[in-house]
Scaffold this active site. Structure first.
Site, PDB file in Angstrom:
ATOM      1  N   ARG A  51       0.829  -1.207   0.000  1.00  0.00           N
ATOM      2  CA  ARG A  51       0.000   0.000   0.000  1.00  0.00           C
ATOM      3  C   ARG A  51       0.863   1.257   0.000  1.00  0.00           C
ATOM      4  NH1 ARG A  51      -1.629   2.078   4.602  1.00  0.00           N
ATOM      5  NH2 ARG A  51      -1.785   0.031   5.594  1.00  0.00           N
ATOM      6  N   TYR A 104     -16.642  15.877 -16.664  1.00  0.00           N
ATOM      7  CA  TYR A 104     -17.090  14.503 -16.480  1.00  0.00           C
ATOM      8  C   TYR A 104     -18.099  14.441 -15.340  1.00  0.00           C
ATOM      9  CZ  TYR A 104     -16.851   9.675 -14.803  1.00  0.00           C
ATOM     10  OH  TYR A 104     -17.168   8.429 -14.346  1.00  0.00           O
ATOM     11  N   ASP A 176      -7.723  18.450 -15.492  1.00  0.00           N
ATOM     12  CA  ASP A 176      -7.992  17.071 -15.908  1.00  0.00           C
ATOM     13  C   ASP A 176      -7.569  16.969 -17.368  1.00  0.00           C
ATOM     14  OD1 ASP A 176      -9.064  14.662 -16.828  1.00  0.00           O
ATOM     15  OD2 ASP A 176     -10.851  14.816 -15.591  1.00  0.00           O
ATOM     16  N   LYS A 201      -8.187   5.476 -19.628  1.00  0.00           N
ATOM     17  CA  LYS A 201      -8.522   5.942 -20.963  1.00  0.00           C
ATOM     18  C   LYS A 201      -7.310   5.855 -21.901  1.00  0.00           C
ATOM     19  CE  LYS A 201     -12.570   6.893 -19.129  1.00  0.00           C
ATOM     20  NZ  LYS A 201     -12.380   6.863 -17.672  1.00  0.00           N
TER      21      LYS A 201
END
Length: 383
Positions: A51, A104, A176, A201
């Site tokens: 982690r 978005y 973004d 993406k």
């Protein structure tokens, strides 16, 4: 690897040194949750627990930072996990966010339905109108959230001008960059403080991995993000990181093909009688065309169109193509078609961010452009 090297060279080699023990050209996937210590606190290479860090994830984070021209890269389990971590690092109750009015739907939902309940204020504004942005900023504004090109109306925002406005107000400016990818646009070069990506993406590029990324210029902000990445734990797994790195190796080639295909399709559809309007910054009459030409190195593979026949025609068209498959997401090698008002942007229906109901969004893939064009024209012929 030097900054003087070509983007394609860096995309293939940064963070991807061959395995010194075997000579393997491709670094191994460190599919492990923990690491043996040389005595208590004796970490090998700084690795303790997956982690906090994993060598495969580290290679992706190094690569992301390099391609965006930033000092610090971070990889997360999803794009929204990346956004959430960044906002947690910056905001406290009573702070204010100014966000574009075409983003978005999931980003707006995250802030509007999660952060506002913790005392964060949100205002949306037309980011192409700099005077409107100046009017929306208040002494409490801590984040100016920019998405360019925007989703799904392909609006182009002036990053450098928005940075000037945001910094004058004491806010950080986040861009973004998912639609453009680092190949076509580097917001940090225009003064932005942080860049976010849905690496699902274009960076991954093959519709087979979920992920998110942040690239940050400032050391202090990066340390806050690094702590939350560890403390909250929404990190990418080693296989996800490896798949994303593999995708990035061909990013330059893919973005060139995505862009050329989308340009050809936009020019064909703009004259079609069934099409009311095409949103694509590569078109000369797009309101952001000149800015995109200066700010980007290409216009990308995303475009949207409004159908003259209204919502019924848009729904029919979205369900009528074959090569363009009806699915959410974008940026893969295969072409996708979506109906945003009931798919990616369903969460903003009935708000100021509502998407036109006659709008269809295309993620143009890298198939043969003649095949893709024929598929769309056949779909339009069914209306």
């Amino acid at each position: 690897m030097s900054d003087s090297h070509d983007f394609s060279t860096r995309a293939i080699h940064v963070g991807q040194e061959f395995d010194p023990s075997t000579g393997s050209v491709i670094p191994p996937i460190y599919q492990t949750s923990t690491f043996v210590q040389d005595g208590i606190g004796g970490f090998r290479g700084g690795y303790e627990y997956a982690r906090s860090a994993n060598p495969t994830r580290s290679s992706l984070e190094t690569l992301l930072a390099d391609l965006e021209g930033g000092a610090h890269g971070f990889s997360f389990a999803s794009g929204l996990a990346a956004e959430d971590t960044l906002l947690r690092a910056v905001l406290k109750p009573g702070d204010h966010i100014v966000m574009g009015n075409d983003v978005y739907g999931g980003t707006h939902r995250l802030i509007d339905r999660t952060f506002t309940s913790w005392g964060i204020e949100l205002d949306t504004v037309e980011m192409m109108n700099l005077d409107a942005v100046r009017a929306a900023v208040t002494p409490k504004t801590r984040v100016l959230w920019v998405e360019t090109p925007s989703n799904p109306l392909m609006k182009i925002s002036d990053i450098a001008a928005l940075v000037e406005i945001g910094h004058a107000a004491g806010a950080i400016v986040v861009v973004d960059n998912t639609f453009a990818s680092p190949y076509l646009q580097n917001p940090l070069a225009f003064g932005a403080d942080a860049v976010s990506h849905s690496t699902t993406k274009y960076l991954g590029g093959h519709s087979d991995v979920l992920g998110g990324g942040l690239v940050i210029a400032d050391d202090e902000l990066a340390e806050k993000v690094r702590f939350l990445q560890f403390a909250v734990g929404a990190v990418s797994g080693p296989m996800d990181a490896w798949l994303t790195v593999r995708g990035i190796k061909t990013l330059a080639l893919r973005m060139e093909k995505h862009s050329s295909n989308a340009q050809a399709i936009a020019e064909t559809l703009v004259a079609h009688p069934a099409v009311e309007r095409v949103y694509y910054p590569g078109l000369a009459d797009h309101p952001g065309h000149d800015l995109a030409a200066r700010q980007m190195r290409g216009f990308g593979g995303m475009l949207s169109l409004q159908l003259a026949g209204g919502p019924a025609a848009a729904r029919t068209f979205a369900e009528s193509t074959s090569l363009f498959q009806l699915a959410e997401s974008l940026g893969g090698v295969e072409s996708l078609i979506g109906y945003p008002t009931e798919m990616t942007h369903a969460s903003v229906r009935g708000t100021a961010l509502a998407v036109p109901e006659n709008l269809v969004r295309l993620s143009v893939g890298i198939e043969g452009v003649d095949d893709l064009t024929a598929d769309l024209l056949e779909g339009l012929a069914r209306l």
